[in-house]
Each structure stands twice: as C-alpha cells, then as structure tokens.
Design a protein around this motif. Structure first.
Motif, PDB file in Angstrom:
ATOM      1  N   LYS A   5       0.857  -1.173   0.000  1.00 56.88           N
ATOM      2  CA  LYS A   5       0.000   0.000   0.000  1.00 56.88           C
ATOM      3  C   LYS A   5       0.895   1.226   0.000  1.00 56.88           C
ATOM      4  O   LYS A   5       1.957   1.212   0.614  1.00 56.88           O
ATOM      5  N   PRO A   6       0.482   2.276  -0.670  1.00 55.99           N
ATOM      6  CA  PRO A   6       1.285   3.498  -0.594  1.00 55.99           C
ATOM      7  C   PRO A   6       1.286   4.023   0.836  1.00 55.99           C
ATOM      8  O   PRO A   6       0.308   3.847   1.565  1.00 55.99           O
ATOM      9  N   SER A   8       1.191   6.712   4.004  1.00 57.33           N
ATOM     10  CA  SER A   8       0.347   7.876   4.227  1.00 57.33           C
ATOM     11  C   SER A   8       1.038   9.098   3.637  1.00 57.33           C
ATOM     12  O   SER A   8       2.264   9.142   3.558  1.00 57.33           O
ATOM     13  N   PRO A   9       0.278  10.100   3.206  1.00 55.90           N
ATOM     14  CA  PRO A   9       0.862  11.256   2.528  1.00 55.90           C
ATOM     15  C   PRO A   9       1.966  11.950   3.319  1.00 55.90           C
ATOM     16  O   PRO A   9       2.894  12.486   2.739  1.00 55.90           O
ATOM     17  N   ARG A  13       8.765   7.793   2.281  1.00 56.94           N
ATOM     18  CA  ARG A  13       8.921   6.430   1.783  1.00 56.94           C
ATOM     19  C   ARG A  13      10.401   6.089   1.694  1.00 56.94           C
ATOM     20  O   ARG A  13      11.179   6.827   1.099  1.00 56.94           O
ATOM     21  N   SER A  50      10.816  -0.409  -2.755  1.00 57.29           N
ATOM     22  CA  SER A  50      10.410   0.094  -1.443  1.00 57.29           C
ATOM     23  C   SER A  50      10.788  -0.865  -0.333  1.00 57.29           C
ATOM     24  O   SER A  50      10.711  -2.083  -0.483  1.00 57.29           O
ATOM     25  N   LYS A  89       5.974   9.329  -6.800  1.00 59.72           N
ATOM     26  CA  LYS A  89       4.550   9.114  -7.094  1.00 59.72           C
ATOM     27  C   LYS A  89       3.695   9.128  -5.829  1.00 59.72           C
ATOM     28  O   LYS A  89       2.574   9.600  -5.826  1.00 59.72           O
ATOM     29  N   TRP A  90       4.246   8.593  -4.728  1.00 55.56           N
ATOM     30  CA  TRP A  90       3.500   8.493  -3.468  1.00 55.56           C
ATOM     31  C   TRP A  90       3.917   9.551  -2.459  1.00 55.56           C
ATOM     32  O   TRP A  90       3.640   9.430  -1.280  1.00 55.56           O
ATOM     33  N   GLY A  91       4.652  10.587  -2.893  1.00 51.89           N
ATOM     34  CA  GLY A  91       5.095  11.628  -1.973  1.00 51.89           C
ATOM     35  C   GLY A  91       6.593  11.593  -1.772  1.00 51.89           C
ATOM     36  O   GLY A  91       7.326  11.020  -2.579  1.00 51.89           O
ATOM     37  N   SER A  93      10.275  10.677  -0.903  1.00 51.97           N
ATOM     38  CA  SER A  93      10.988   9.407  -0.812  1.00 51.97           C
ATOM     39  C   SER A  93      12.455   9.650  -0.500  1.00 51.97           C
ATOM     40  O   SER A  93      13.028  10.658  -0.898  1.00 51.97           O
TER      41      SER A  93
END
Length: 160
Positions: A5-6, A8-9, A13, A50, A89-91, A93
């Motif tokens: 799962k990505p 949390s904002p 990451r 990840s 992409k998910w914030g 990193s």
C-alpha cells in the motif's frame, strides 16, 4: 513480488537502490540495468524498490534485488555511501544506494514482468550514458570511484 500500500501522505517512503555487478568474460565489470515498462517511462535504471514496514534498509534492498532479478550476491550487500531524496509518485521518498557482486559472466536475469521489460549488462561508462535520472548517475559514479580505489589498493599490496 509483494503487494504494498502506498504510505500515508505525510510519511517519507524509504527505498533501496541496488547496483548488481558481474565480471564480464574479459575481466571488466558490468553493471545490471533494468528497463522500466512503457507506462513507467521506459528508461534504464538499477534495481530500485520500497522497503517494507519493519524491514531494515539492507534486508529490504537485498530482497528487492533478488525479487526483481533472481540474482543472489556472492558476498554481502554493501552500502554505496550515496543517498538522496526526491518527490515520488506516493510523496517524499528517501533512497539509499547499495551494491553487490553476483556470478561472473553476466548471467541471465529473471525479470519481474510487472515492472520491467528488459535488461542489459552494461560496461560502467556506457551505463552512465543510459541512465535517465541524475541521482542514478551520481550513485554509479560513486560505485566507479569505489571500484577504482579497490583496484589501486590491490595493486599497492602486490607491489609492496
């Protein structure tokens, strides 16, 4: 391949980047580059992935490398001494670079077809020209410096 799962904002990451080396038949180093799928940009890069919750960065990077290539290390995975942050992409990193040597002769790679469309074992300087992102080039330059330093140390020991 694990399903993730990505984060949390607000969470940063953690990612691992792994440079896999193999000795070519002529004795020169080659580095493994993976080509991402067209929907991911169709560019060349090292193994990246990840780090899972509760997993150490070393173990996560090694897991990703083996999952994405099927190639185990001949020795321990080592930190390259290069890391960077970026907006992904998910914030936010943070990526830490590692390297290890696998079997000589540039072995066949077992690709994860959900992430990559191809691979190549490239000479180090040629790999620099193929990389899409500057942080990847900087990590590879760091690896080249480490390999040159190790070669000089070996030469000094044999000349002593």
């Amino acid at each position: 391949m694990s399903t993730r799962k990505p984060p949390s904002p607000s969470a940063r990451r953690e990612k691992g980047q792994v440079w896999i080396l193999s000795r070519h038949e002529n004795g020169d180093w080659r580095v493994l580059l993976l080509k991402t799928l067209p929907e991911r940009g169709a560019f060349w890069q090292p193994v990246t992935g990840s780090i899972e919750s509760g997993e150490s960065i070393h173990k996560g990077a090694l897991r990703e490398a083996i999952e994405e290539t099927g190639l185990p290390p001949l020795r321990n995975i080592e930190t390259l001494g290069y890391e960077f942050t970026f907006e992904g992409k998910w914030g936010p990193s943070h990526e830490t670079a590692f390297f290890y040597e696998t079997y000589p002769g540039c072995p066949k790679v077992t690709l994860d077809s959900s992430e990559h469309q191809g691979y190549q074992w490239a000479p180090l300087t040629e790999a620099l020209a193929l990389l899409h992102y500057e942080p990847n080039r900087q990590a590879l330059l760091q690896l080249i410096r480490l390999l040159q330093t190790a070669r000089l140390r070996r030469r000094e020991r044999t000349n002593s």
